[in-house]
Enzyme design. Structure first.
Site, short mmCIF file in Angstrom:
data_model
loop_
_atom_site.label_atom_id
_atom_site.label_comp_id
_atom_site.label_asym_id
_atom_site.label_seq_id
_atom_site.Cartn_x
_atom_site.Cartn_y
_atom_site.Cartn_z
CD GLU A 198 2.45 3.73 5.15
OE1 GLU A 198 3.54 3.56 5.72
OE2 GLU A 198 1.66 2.79 4.88
N GLY A 219 0.82 -1.21 0.00
CA GLY A 219 0.00 0.00 0.00
C GLY A 219 0.85 1.26 0.00
CB ALA A 220 1.87 3.71 1.51
N1 PHE Z 1 5.71 -0.79 6.23
C1 PHE Z 1 4.71 -0.61 5.23
C2 PHE Z 1 3.44 -0.22 5.98
O1 PHE Z 1 2.78 -0.83 6.63
C3 PHE Z 1 4.36 -1.79 4.43
C4 PHE Z 1 5.41 -2.26 3.50
C5 PHE Z 1 6.17 -3.37 3.82
C6 PHE Z 1 5.64 -1.62 2.32
C7 PHE Z 1 7.15 -3.84 2.97
C8 PHE Z 1 6.58 -2.09 1.43
C9 PHE Z 1 7.33 -3.20 1.77
O2 PHE Z 1 3.13 0.77 6.31
ZN ZN Z 2 2.74 0.00 8.52
#
Ligand code: PHE
Ligand code: ZN
Length: 890
Positions: free
Chosen positions: A310, A273-274
């Site tokens: 995010e 998603g992001a």
């Molecule tokens: N950390 C991101 C999210 O939850 C998800 C994500 C994981 C994006 C791995 C790209 C790769 O907010």
């Molecule tokens: Zn996250």
């Protein structure tokens, strides 16, 4: 299987702290789509008292491992014997205690279709480093407990890459001529220490919607939402969501932003998603772009939620990060909880809660009951990308929410304040988080921690016994945690069960529990296998309302009879439980009806009681105090996924017949009322500009539900076409098209080609166009999908597009995907094999429906297992796919 070695299992029990730290990182990129050069200057020092070589991670990119251009230690080329380079590691056998390592490496972004590391999308360059993508960019200690200060220099052709972004604050930007070619040089510096998974770079031809924000302490922040120039008119909602998130985190959690700029970039090739990269969030376009004519209410809500998510990571994830990837839920569960609370505060709390629980039940419960079940804090993994799951995210959020339920808002806030203060700048564990809650509350959280370590969805059963002579109601609660792979025995959990007793008018009664006065709502703590709670001082048998607000992620079995459910549907003042009662009534009817269908009898007609309750609920939509959004949720007939989960095996075709029959019968019996409510809602909607506001969203969802019911009538097509004609936003257009798509009428093809002609140039619109066809229930839907993979607008390489067709069929169209022939399974396996060759993460996600083969009948099981094996047998099968397939066949 043709693979060199069995992929290695990584275990939490084997965690050891790093033996080197990397204090400072200076990266210089010479950027180009075909060929990029990266110079990494790392200031490395040995952790005092440790021994052994320095082993840096470094994965080969698409071109193989031969891209090391040069290597120096403190500016000097070391002897050949001082170091060695393999496909996954660069080893310095006996490095100095403190030194600067400089490497130069070549990358080929345009060949990178895994979208991990540095990759090209359109004409731009983007990075994705979580979880282990940084090692595809340079050699590094690619683990979250190594935190460094970064300075990044970007050089590129300003005509092709006018915008050059990285983390932190901008230092300088100049235009130069380098070897006769124009070069733009941008320097960025991030003052906050961070793990390398939060590193990011963007070089592209983008335009920004710009705005500003002043934090609560008066700091000025520049906000930019970067998109392709032609998409600028779809960024207002994203920017608005960002500003709301920033304010909300200050008031609700006391968290302030900490850089001079916040950049948010949209990219159309993105696996997830992001991503919360420090100061430079990178988003899937799906969670940025929206205009009333292009995006549905669900899309608008998705953007608000993901932008919040995010942004909130800036504290829960970035300032305080994870020690290792077993702690992933430390940041994800907590941040999902935070984004859920944000959406609840800016929208409708009850609606949000019901939607969350629907998601949990339809996605997480099946995961928790299947072959890939794992605890919120897993003990082992083969490929960490496989652990970005609904268990880590959504169940993890439920666990944090239970902390809030047990502590109450004030004490819980003290706990999060302590957590952020104590661990700012650190890489920590879920135990550290729980320790903060324990410390501020003085409570013992040791049993609570089983939510982190035991997988499986507990079943909680409740029964009540009325003693008229004593005026007591005895509530007996018991729990059972099922066995899951690797965890045959389970201990009892601490289950918070929020409970009220409803009197004859529906009002909450004062509670005396086990002799103690407890107000009119109490959190019962179920800590043993079976426990009794005695409510006294009652004059009449009350109706218990338990697990209010879904106070724990469990399967609840009550002894509610139909009368109790009807009473709670009419009177329960907990909106979650009220809607739940209605859903349970529908479910009970449907399960009885499915049983009929399965013995070749006609599906059941709804009972008089069910019809009356539906009519009463629906009529209330005409009153001034109506909440259409909640009504829509209460009246939505449970979907095939929910029904399938309640059957011995997921017999979707019988469930479909029963469900269609019920909806048609309701529509027939209540036609005039449906028209009346439609007209009533339309007064507030038609001819008015679109607003993404809870009341309008609710009106649209109820109106679309009623149109869907009437679509099942003889003149259903006319109803749908009329709705399409009056549609004032994509919410209504998409709802009408979805109904048409399930028909075989010529109007369907007409509407689809009009949509295609209108939106051909908009990628997200084309995703909708494919998804509408992939989720159709018409008999030839599977053939439609098989033909559509050859459509000129289709490509497996773009994750959104692949999801819109292949995953939409496999995950959102159970009726057609599970066709008895097994063709759906073969089709999915073919696509997964193709995708695995270039994008293992997406391949692994897409194969999940096949792993749930135990939920099907034996003939289907046989085909599903055969196809899983065929996926595994592909030469070069990725470890992502390997892990899921072997676990599901074990
Ligand atoms: N950390 C991101 C999210 O939850 C998800 C994500 C994981 C994006 C791995 C790209 C790769 O907010
Ligand atoms: Zn996250």
């Amino acid at each position: 299987m043709l693979r060199d070695a069995t992929p290695k299992t990584i275990r939490l029990a084997e965690y050891t702290p790093p033996t080197f730290t990397i204090e400072r990182v200076a990266l210089t990129f010479d950027l180009d789509v075909e060929r990029t050069e990266v110079e990494a200057e790392l200031l490395i020092s040995r952790v005092p008292g440790t021994q052994g070589p320095l082993v840096l991670n470094g994965d080969a990119d698409a071109e193989g491992s031969g891209q090391l251009l040069s290597l120096t230690i403190d500016g000097v080329v070391p002897a050949q014997t001082a170091w060695s380079l393999g496909g996954e590691a660069l080893t310095l056998h006996a490095p100095p205690d403190r030194f600067t390592l400089t490497t130069r490496r070549r990358l080929s972004p345009s060949k990178n279709k895994a979208f991990e590391g540095l990759y090209a999308s359109g004409s731009g360059l983007f990075t994705q480093c979580e979880a282990e993508g940084f090692r595809r960019i340079t050699w590094f200690l690619d683990r979250p407990d190594v935190m460094s200060i970064y300075t990044v220099t970007l050089r590129a052709d300003p005509a092709r890459f006018p915008v050059l972004l990285s983390n932190g604050n901008p230092v300088s930007q100049t235009d130069e001529v380098h070897e006769g070619k124009p070069r733009r040089v941008a320097v960025w510096h991030d003052p906050h220490k961070k793990p390398c998974y939060l590193f990011a770079v963007v070089a592209a031809d983008l335009k920004a919607r710009h705005d500003t924000f002043t934090t609560q302490s008066g700091q000025h922040v520049d906000l930019n939402v970067w998109v392709r120039p032609q998409d600028l008119d779809q960024t207002a909602h994203c920017m608005d969501s960002l500003k709301k998130s920033m304010r909300w985190d200050e008031t609700r959690f006391g968290r302030e932003y900490d850089l001079k700029v916040f950049n948010l970039v949209a990219v159309s090739d993105f696996n997830m998603g992001a991503m919360e990269n420090k100061g430079l969030n990178i988003f899937n376009t799906k969670f940025v772009l929206a205009r009333p004519d292009t995006a549905t209410d669900v899309d608008f809500a998705g953007i608000e939620g993901v932008v919040g998510h995010e942004y909130f990571h800036n504290w829960s994830g970035n300032r305080v990060t994870c020690r290792d990837w077993f702690q992933l839920s430390l940041k994800e569960g907590f941040t999902v909880f935070r984004d859920q609370e944000f959406s609840a505060d800016v929208g409708s709390r009850a609606v949000k809660r019901i939607e969350e629980v629907r998601r949990l039940r339809s996605l997480q419960f099946p995961e928790d009951g299947g072959p890939t079940a794992h605890p919120v804090r897993p003990d082992s993994y083969v490929e960490i990308s496989n652990f970005y799951t609904v268990t880590i995210y959504e169940k993890g959020a439920e666990v944090v929410r239970m902390g809030l339920t047990l502590l109450g808002p004030e004490v819980f806030r003290k706990g999060t304040d302590l957590y952020f203060a104590r661990h700012d700048g650190q890489a920590v564990t879920t135990d550290d988080f729980v320790a903060c809650l324990a410390e501020v509350s003085g409570r013992d959280f040791s049993q609570f921690k089983r939510w982190y370590t035991q997988a499986g969805t507990p079943t909680v059963s409740s029964s009540s016994e009325w003693d008229a002579a004593k005026g007591t109601l005895t509530l007996t609660l018991s729990q059972k945690v099922p066995a899951t792979p690797g965890q045959p025995e389970k201990l009892p959990m601490l289950v918070p069960v929020t409970t009220a007793l409803l009197g004859p008018s529906g009002a909450r009664l004062p509670l005396v529990v086990d002799g103690v006065q407890r107000g009119d709502e109490v959190v019962l703590e179920l800590t043993q296998a079976t426990q009794r709670f005695v409510f006294s001082g009652l004059t009449q048998r009350p109706v218990p309302s338990i697990l209010r607000g879904f106070s724990a992620p469990v399967l609840l079995e009550t002894d509610d009879d139909e009368a109790a459910l009807l009473f709670r549907l009419a009177h329960d003042d907990d909106a979650f439980n009220r809607v739940e009662a209605g859903q349970e009534l529908f479910l009970r009817h449907l399960l009885a009806s499915v049983a009929q269908v399965q013995v070749n009898e006609a599906p059941l007609a709804p009972s008089k009681a069910l019809l009356d309750a539906t009519q009463t609920a629906l009529s209330s939509a005409l009153t001034p105090t109506a909440d259409p959004a909640l009504l829509a949720l209460a009246l939505s007939v449970p979907g095939l996924d929910v029904l399938g989960d309640r059957l011995p095996w997921a017999d979707y075709s019988s469930a479909f017949l029963a469900r269609e029959h019920l909806i048609a019968a309701l529509a027939q019996a209540l036609t005039p009322l449906l028209e009346q409510v439609d007209a009533h809602l339309s007064k507030s909607l038609d001819g008015k500009p679109y607003r993404f506001a809870p009341d309008d969203v609710g009106r649209r969802s109820l109106r679309n539900l009623l149109v869907a019911w009437r679509a099942r009538l003889d003149d259903g097509e006319a109803v749908v076409l009329e709705h399409l004609g009056r549609a004032g936003s994509m919410t209504d257009t998409q709802a009408a098209l979805a109904l048409l798509c399930s028909s075989t009428s010529p109007a369907r093809d007409q509407a689809l080609s009009t949509f295609y002609a209108t939106w051909k140039a908009e990628a997200l619109m084309m995703d909708k166009w494919f998804a509408l066809q992939a989720t159709s229930t018409r008999p030839q839907a599977l053939d439609d999908v098989m033909a559509l993979v050859k459509h000129e607008a289709f490509t497996l390489e773009n994750p959104n597009r692949a999801r819109s067709l292949v995953a939409a069929l496999a995950m959102s169209n159970p009726l057609r995907f599970h066709e008895a022939s097994g063709r759906g399974y073969v089709f999915l396996a073919d696509q997964v094999r193709a995708i695995d060759a270039f994008n293992p993460q997406i391949a692994a996600r897409f194969l999940t429906p096949l792993t749930r083969w135990k939920r099907q009948d034996p003939p289907r099981q046989a085909v599903m297992k055969r196809e899983l094996q065929r996926i595994l047998d592909r030469e070069g099968c990725s470890k992502d796919v390997y892990e899921l397939v072997t676990k599901s066949l074990a």
